[in-house]
Scaffold this active site. Structure first.
Site, PDB file in Angstrom:
ATOM      1  N   LEU A   1       0.815  -1.218   0.000  1.00 40.01           N
ATOM      2  CA  LEU A   1       0.000   0.000   0.000  1.00 40.01           C
ATOM      3  C   LEU A   1       0.845   1.263   0.000  1.00 40.01           C
ATOM      4  O   LEU A   1       0.516   2.252  -0.649  1.00 40.01           O
ATOM      5  CB  LEU A   1      -0.939  -0.035   1.205  1.00 40.01           C
ATOM      6  N   CYS A   2       1.983   1.228   0.720  1.00 43.48           N
ATOM      7  CA  CYS A   2       2.785   2.445   0.802  1.00 43.48           C
ATOM      8  C   CYS A   2       3.398   2.792  -0.556  1.00 43.48           C
ATOM      9  O   CYS A   2       3.528   3.965  -0.906  1.00 43.48           O
ATOM     10  CB  CYS A   2       3.853   2.327   1.894  1.00 43.48           C
ATOM     11  N   THR A   3       3.747   1.771  -1.343  1.00 42.62           N
ATOM     12  CA  THR A   3       4.263   2.036  -2.689  1.00 42.62           C
ATOM     13  C   THR A   3       3.173   2.672  -3.551  1.00 42.62           C
ATOM     14  O   THR A   3       3.400   3.676  -4.229  1.00 42.62           O
ATOM     15  CB  THR A   3       4.734   0.725  -3.354  1.00 42.62           C
TER      16      THR A   3
ATOM     17  N   ASN B   1       2.531   6.266  -2.023  1.00 45.54           N
ATOM     18  CA  ASN B   1       3.588   7.285  -1.915  1.00 45.54           C
ATOM     19  C   ASN B   1       4.650   7.265  -3.005  1.00 45.54           C
ATOM     20  O   ASN B   1       5.101   8.318  -3.426  1.00 45.54           O
ATOM     21  CB  ASN B   1       4.292   7.155  -0.555  1.00 45.54           C
TER      22      ASN B   1
END
Lengths: 534, 443
Positions: free
Chosen positions: B210-212, B215
């Site tokens: 999810l962070c990839t 962000n």
């Protein structure tokens, strides 16, 4: 309902229908398929199974040549006939049944035997993209294979008998640009970066990065940085052996600064950099098969009749002579990094690939012009595609089936050393064909003739083996098994072979994926198969 | 029957040769006779699961291998994108039941063949339905469904004094394809490797962190996932959940993905890619399905007639580079969750710190469990207690707090049986907890 302004491309019915295959061979592959003309000789169960798997994905057209009438036995094994069509032309009924399965495909038939067509219509078979034959007797197979060899039309010969299957591809020369290998190493050129890449990589001092920036720098930058450090410490040499690479890997592993708890945590991108030491530290080399293509006579001695493939190869040859490497693929695998760092790097690779493709395109255009060929002989997009796949180029040169039948000494002894080799089935099939031409029936076709036929077939095979000077002995049980079949065509075995043969034909038409080279035997008893080069 | 004996004899002459004549490679128990063809035509009952790419081919193959009593289950309806390979369907059939159209095509084409369609899920039938078949053939694209039917067939096995009753074994022939690759296998439940024994053969699904996505997007797929996972629920553009078959929905995702990709300078977002990512599309061609279905049908014929020894037990196929096949014996897992008849023991390092949440994660992520949404119950002091269940909203709300409790806090003891229910299995599985520490303080 908030409806956004429609900017999406309009999807045609065709692209929706073929979506699942377009993801494999692309619109350009589909285009070749839709312009192809396929000929099937003999609409046996195997024959219609092959055509079915070509009609569904949308070949342009097909023509069935078959002088037989539909029999009860045909109905029992061939799905693409009607049960009330007994006595009608098999070519006609099969054509009608098959056409139902895709309205985009045109179909036609000739209800004459292939030998009749060969002797009465000149230049009939050479107008097809591919010719497929099933259950073709030797006496027609041999002249037809010669003719198609001379005409440079690929020829696919198949047979399905009992639990046994055989596919033989005859193609004089076949070239492939997109082989779609299952796995390939990334093409990153870390050992010899071009100027803009080198400047970019050198501009980042990995050791000086703060904690946050460290986790955002792409693995490639990290690897280049420590590689440079390694070279400084080792007289400019690149790590080659495992021990040397271990030293480099240790340098990367030891790079993080311990935090307060004195725990060193290696970031994901640094782990990736360590993994890349396995694949990215070999100097760029030209694969043997590609070098052989560049040294080929077709590449060196172009004529006005040279196809675009060889003109592009000649341009590539000039490029390689000058640069000593293949053009770069231009794609960058995904690696943990922030967006800007990754995209900057990606664009460097992309631009270099564009630049090199441009150079090769200009060379190819010059060559085409010097040969007196029209300007549009080679397009820029073709060359881009060619350069991207330069490391996977394939040229396949087959052999003529007629030679195999006329050669008195066929050297199979290497394969026949292994008593379990499926090559024995090739020998049996050759015996079977000779049996058919001598007795005009399949061995074991009649219940009361099985045992006598076993003896006759054994005799024929023995003679063949001695003609080829093979000393090996065939196991009797295999001859018995084939006589048990008595010419029976088992539908599910034909279905397997039909799928295999159809995809080989698609490879020949689309010039994508590497075709069989050149004979395939399928043994449905053990579910094993083998490929032999004849 | 309208067929005269003579035409019947001729029509099936191909099969009669291999069934009525002895062969050196046939099964040791094979006795050639005309009764074998009678058996497959009159008594043998086959179930085909799936009427898609493999299913259409399987029905044709089985009908021409003499099988007349065939049932087919498929819950799907026909889509335009099926027509490049699912050859029993026409443009006019779009929207109709796959099972029904396929069955009527075969019944019309092959006189005497009776295919019975079931336009429903495999889970809609219970064991009394599955027990009626001699052999089950699967042409599925879902691993969950494969595991479910595998579990069903194992649950039908009878053991008397730990000895398997051979009569209760229903062989399963399973095929799968993806692009130019495929596999076919024969499973004799309780006797050879089952689907669960070899669960690690299925590659894990690709999931982007999810962070990839949020962000640091780098790939076009990251942009598409962002729009699908984050923007769609937030903006809810059509006041409904995302439907991959709705062109308007796909267009919305496409346009927003292009916008996001432009913002980050990411090349390569195409309409085709968007569809592929949103619908998890697996490429498919007619030829591979023909090959794998043909192999499966051959194995069904071998099992039903003993005319040859069946495949033992796994075959892989790939025709990207030439034509490649490889056959090997997949091995049974001695502690298989489904077919091993041994109680499953889960070792727990410290039940004081291990939370129920971690137990649920383990059941989902561990390669030998790979469950989808396990529901956990147990018996404490003779009473049933639901520990956690995510599939029923009211129970999920009631049991959610348990997730953060440790096993000890929940009153679970060393040797406790946990009953686990999941979509991957038709039956409840029992897992025994084994605590590796002695000093467990029960409250």
């Amino acid at each position: 309902m908030s409806s956004p302004a429609p900017k999406s491309p309009e999807q045609t019915d065709k692209s929706k229908k073929y979506d699942r295959q377009l993801r494999l061979w692309g619109d350009h592959g589909q285009n070749l398929l839709e312009n192809s003309k396929v000929c099937l000789i003999n609409a046996t169960a195997l024959g219609t199974e092959i055509l079915k798997s070509l009609i569904l994905p949308g070949i342009g057209s097909f023509t069935i040549v078959d002088g037989e009438k539909v029999t009860e036995e045909d109905i029992g094994s061939n799905f693409f006939l009607e049960s009330d069509s007994i006595g009608l032309s098999r070519a006609q009924v099969a054509t009608q049944c098959l056409l139902e399965h895709n309205p985009d495909v045109r179909g036609d038939y000739i209800d004459e035997s292939p030998e009749h067509v060969m002797s009465h219509t000149q230049d009939f078979f050479n107008k097809f993209t591919v010719v497929i034959a099933t259950a073709l007797p030797e006496k027609v197979l041999i002249p037809l294979s010669k003719y198609l060899w001379e005409s440079n039309v690929p020829f696919v010969v198949c047979r399905s008998i009992g639990f046994l299957g055989y596919i033989r591809l005859q193609v004089k020369e076949h070239t492939v640009i997109e082989a779609h290998p299952d796995s390939e190493n990334p093409d990153l050129r870390l050992l010899s970066p071009w100027r803009s890449l080198r400047e970019h990589l050198e501009s980042i001092d990995v050791a000086l990065l703060d904690q946050k920036s460290r986790s955002h720098v792409p693995a490639l930058v990290i690897l280049f940085y420590y590689l440079t450090k390694y070279k400084e410490l080792n007289g400019g040499l690149v790590p080659k052996t495992r021990q040397e690479k271990d030293i480099l890997r240790k340098m990367i592993r030891d790079s993080p600064v311990a935090d307060e708890g004195s725990i060193k945590l290696l970031e994901e991108n640094f782990e990736e950099a360590i993994r890349y030491t396995n694949t990215c530290l070999a100097p760029p080399s030209i694969p043997h098969n590609v070098q052989a293509i560049l040294d080929d006579d077709c590449c060196k001695n172009l004529t006005q009749n040279s196809p675009p493939f060889w003109i592009m190869c000649a341009a590539l040859r000039e490029f390689v002579e000058c640069e000593e490497t293949l053009p770069i693929k231009g794609s960058l695998p995904d690696m943990a990094a922030d967006t800007t760092s990754y995209i900057t790097l990606q664009q460097l690779y992309h631009r270099q690939a564009e630049l090199q493709a441009e150079i090769i395109y200009r060379k190819a255009s010059d060559i085409a012009r010097d040969l007196g060929l029209p300007m549009d002989t080679i397009t820029q997009n073709e060359v881009k595609m060619f350069c991207k796949h330069a490391s996977e180029l394939q040229v396949i040169r087959g052999s003529c089936i007629a030679d195999e039948y006329e050669r008195t000494r066929l050297d199979l002894s290497f394969y026949l050393e292994d008593p379990d080799s499926l090559m024995f089935y090739y020998v049996i099939l050759r015996g079977l064909e000779r049996f058919i031409s001598e007795f005009n029936t399949y061995p074991g076709q009649f219940d009361d003739q099985v045992e006598p036929d076993v003896l006759k077939l054994k005799g024929i095979i023995g003679k063949l083996l001695s003609e080829w000077s093979c000393s090996q002995v065939l196991r009797d049980e295999r001859v018995h098994e084939v006589c048990r079949y008595g010419g029976a065509e088992i539908h599910s075995v034909s279905a397997v072979l039909g799928g295999c043969a159809a995809h080989e034909v698609i490879k020949l038409i689309t010039h994508q994926y590497k075709p069989l080279d050149n004979a395939f035997i399928y043994d449905a008893i053990s579910s094993n198969s083998a490929t032999f080069c004849l | 029957m309208s067929e005269t004996l003579e035409s019947y004899q001729k029509r099936w002459g191909h099969l009669r040769k291999v069934l009525e004549r002895p062969g050196p490679f046939s099964h040791p128990e094979f006795e050639p006779s005309s009764e074998i063809l009678d058996f497959i035509m009159t008594s043998c009952k086959i179930l085909v699961i799936g009427a898609g790419g493999l299913g259409c081919e399987l029905l044709k193959d089985l009908a021409l291998m003499g099988f007349k009593n065939i049932h087919v289950i498929d819950m799907d309806t026909i889509d335009l994108s099926n027509l490049n390979r699912q050859f029993l369907f026409r443009h006019k059939d779009i929207g109709s039941s796959k099972a029904e159209i396929a069955a009527s095509f075969i019944n019309k084409k092959v006189p005497g063949c009776q295919v019975t369609p079931h336009f429903c899920k495999i889970q809609d039938f219970d064991e009394s339905f599955y027990r009626q078949f001699h052999i089950i053939v699967c042409g599925l694209d879902s691993i969950v469904a494969r595991r479910w039917i595998n579990g069903m067939l194992v649950s039908l096995l009878n053991y008397e004094d730990d000895v398997l009753d051979q009569q209760s074994v229903i062989p399963m022939v399973d095929g799968g394809t993806e692009g130019f690759k495929g596999n076919a296998r024969v499973v004799l439940p309780g006797m050879s490797a089952c689907i669960e024994c070899t669960l690690d053969l299925y590659p894990p699904q690709v999931n982007y962190p999810l962070c990839t996505i949020a962000n640091t997007p780098r790939l076009p797929e990251h942009c598409i996932e962002y729009v699908k996972v984050i923007m769609w629920p937030k903006e809810n553009p059509f006041n409904t959940s995302l439907d991959g078959d709705d062109a308007q929905h796909i267009s919305w995702i496409y346009e927003k993905s292009v916008e996001r990709a432009l913002q980050f300078n990411i090349p390569g977002v195409t309409y085709r890619l968007v569809q592929g990512v949103v619908k998890h599309i697996i490429p498919a061609v007619a030829s591979s399905n023909a090959v794998i279905a043909g192999v499966c049908a051959t194995e069904v014929f071998k099992i039903a007639t003993s005319c040859c020894v069946p495949l033992n037990n796994y075959m892989v196929f790939n025709d990207v580079d030439g034509i490649y096949t490889y056959t090997y014996e997949a091995e049974r897992k001695s502690d298989c969750l489904v077919c091993s008849q041994t109680p499953q023991v889960m070792e727990i390092n410290d039940p004081n710190t291990m939370k129920l949440k971690q137990l649920v994660e383990l059941l989902s992520e561990n390669t030998s469990y790979q469950m989808k949404s396990p529901g956990l119950t147990t018996i404490i002091d003779g009473r049933n207690k639901t520990l956690y269940m995510s599939t029923i909203k009211s129970i999920e709300e009631r049991t959610r707090d348990n997730l953060n409790k440790s096993l000890v806090e929940l009153g679970l003891r060393d040797g406790q049986d946990i009953l686990v229910a999941d979509v991957t299995s038709p039956t409840t599985l029992i897992i025994k907890l084994k605590y590796l520490v002695d000093d467990v303080e029960m409250k």
